[in-house]
Design a protein around this motif. Structure first.
Motif, PDB file in Angstrom:
ATOM      1  N   VAL A   1       0.842  -1.188   0.000  1.00 24.98           N
ATOM      2  CA  VAL A   1       0.000   0.000   0.000  1.00 24.98           C
ATOM      3  C   VAL A   1       0.880   1.242   0.000  1.00 24.98           C
ATOM      4  O   VAL A   1       1.791   1.354   0.820  1.00 24.98           O
ATOM      5  N   GLN A   2       0.597   2.158  -0.893  1.00 24.99           N
ATOM      6  CA  GLN A   2       1.294   3.444  -0.911  1.00 24.99           C
ATOM      7  C   GLN A   2       0.253   4.553  -0.776  1.00 24.99           C
ATOM      8  O   GLN A   2      -0.815   4.486  -1.374  1.00 24.99           O
ATOM      9  N   SER A  26      -6.418  -1.846  -4.137  1.00 23.21           N
ATOM     10  CA  SER A  26      -7.802  -2.060  -3.720  1.00 23.21           C
ATOM     11  C   SER A  26      -7.858  -3.257  -2.774  1.00 23.21           C
ATOM     12  O   SER A  26      -6.859  -3.958  -2.582  1.00 23.21           O
ATOM     13  N   GLY A  27      -9.029  -3.439  -2.191  1.00 19.51           N
ATOM     14  CA  GLY A  27      -9.210  -4.568  -1.301  1.00 19.51           C
ATOM     15  C   GLY A  27      -8.720  -4.330   0.102  1.00 19.51           C
ATOM     16  O   GLY A  27      -8.664  -5.255   0.913  1.00 19.51           O
ATOM     17  N   PHE A  28      -8.348  -3.093   0.420  1.00 18.59           N
ATOM     18  CA  PHE A  28      -7.871  -2.766   1.752  1.00 18.59           C
ATOM     19  C   PHE A  28      -8.989  -2.138   2.564  1.00 18.59           C
ATOM     20  O   PHE A  28      -9.885  -1.505   2.029  1.00 18.59           O
ATOM     21  N   LYS A  73     -12.971   5.206  -2.295  1.00 18.97           N
ATOM     22  CA  LYS A  73     -11.748   5.650  -2.959  1.00 18.97           C
ATOM     23  C   LYS A  73     -10.518   5.493  -2.071  1.00 18.97           C
ATOM     24  O   LYS A  73      -9.415   5.851  -2.491  1.00 18.97           O
ATOM     25  N   ASN A  74     -10.708   4.980  -0.857  1.00 22.30           N
ATOM     26  CA  ASN A  74      -9.589   4.877   0.098  1.00 22.30           C
ATOM     27  C   ASN A  74      -8.846   6.214   0.201  1.00 22.30           C
ATOM     28  O   ASN A  74      -7.610   6.262   0.117  1.00 22.30           O
ATOM     29  N   THR A  75      -9.623   7.251   0.377  1.00 25.35           N
ATOM     30  CA  THR A  75      -9.073   8.604   0.393  1.00 25.35           C
ATOM     31  C   THR A  75      -9.551   9.360   1.624  1.00 25.35           C
ATOM     32  O   THR A  75     -10.713   9.213   2.025  1.00 25.35           O
ATOM     33  N   GLY A  97      -4.659   0.085   9.368  1.00 25.43           N
ATOM     34  CA  GLY A  97      -5.458  -1.072   8.996  1.00 25.43           C
ATOM     35  C   GLY A  97      -4.765  -2.299   9.532  1.00 25.43           C
ATOM     36  O   GLY A  97      -4.490  -2.408  10.731  1.00 25.43           O
ATOM     37  N   SER A  98      -4.430  -3.216   8.645  1.00 24.81           N
ATOM     38  CA  SER A  98      -3.645  -4.371   9.070  1.00 24.81           C
ATOM     39  C   SER A  98      -2.238  -3.954   9.447  1.00 24.81           C
ATOM     40  O   SER A  98      -1.566  -4.630  10.229  1.00 24.81           O
TER      41      SER A  98
END
Length: 112
Positions: A1-2, A26-28, A73-75, A97-98
């Motif tokens: 992830v960045q 994606s998928g996070f 959008k993970n934003t 997150g993880s």
């Protein structure tokens, strides 16, 4: 992830900026998204935090900054109004997150 942060810049006191920070891929799933800042010669401090159900702010920015998130959008965003010279710093996004993820930082400079 960045994480890619953007939106910083130079603004006069009283002005506004909107920071964004997006996670690649994606998928996070991120439980908490934060904005920190670090001014020259000072420690990094937590500015604002957003979870799935609540937000929190440092006393110094309450009423002026608003944090929000777009999970699709993970934003995460930070709307900064009524900026002051003491808001000058490098702003970093942080996603929990993880693992613990950090963005590269974006410079915000507020002139008096």
């Amino acid at each position: 992830v960045q994480l890619q942060a953007s939106g910083g810049g130079l603004v006069q006191a009283g002005g506004s900026l909107r920071l964004s920070c997006a996670a690649s891929g994606s998928g996070f799933r991120f439980n908490v998204m934060d904005w920190y800042r670090q001014a020259p010669g000072k420690q990094r401090e937590l500015v604002a935090s957003v979870s799935s159900s609540s937000t929190a702010y440092a006393d110094s920015v309450k009423g002026r900054f608003t944090i929000s998130r777009d999970n699709a959008k993970n934003t995460v965003y930070l709307q900064m109004n009524s900026l002051k010279p003491e808001d000058t710093a490098v702003y970093y996004c942080n996603f929990l997150g993880s693992n613990d993820y950090w963005g590269q930082g974006t410079q915000v400079t507020v002139s008096s």
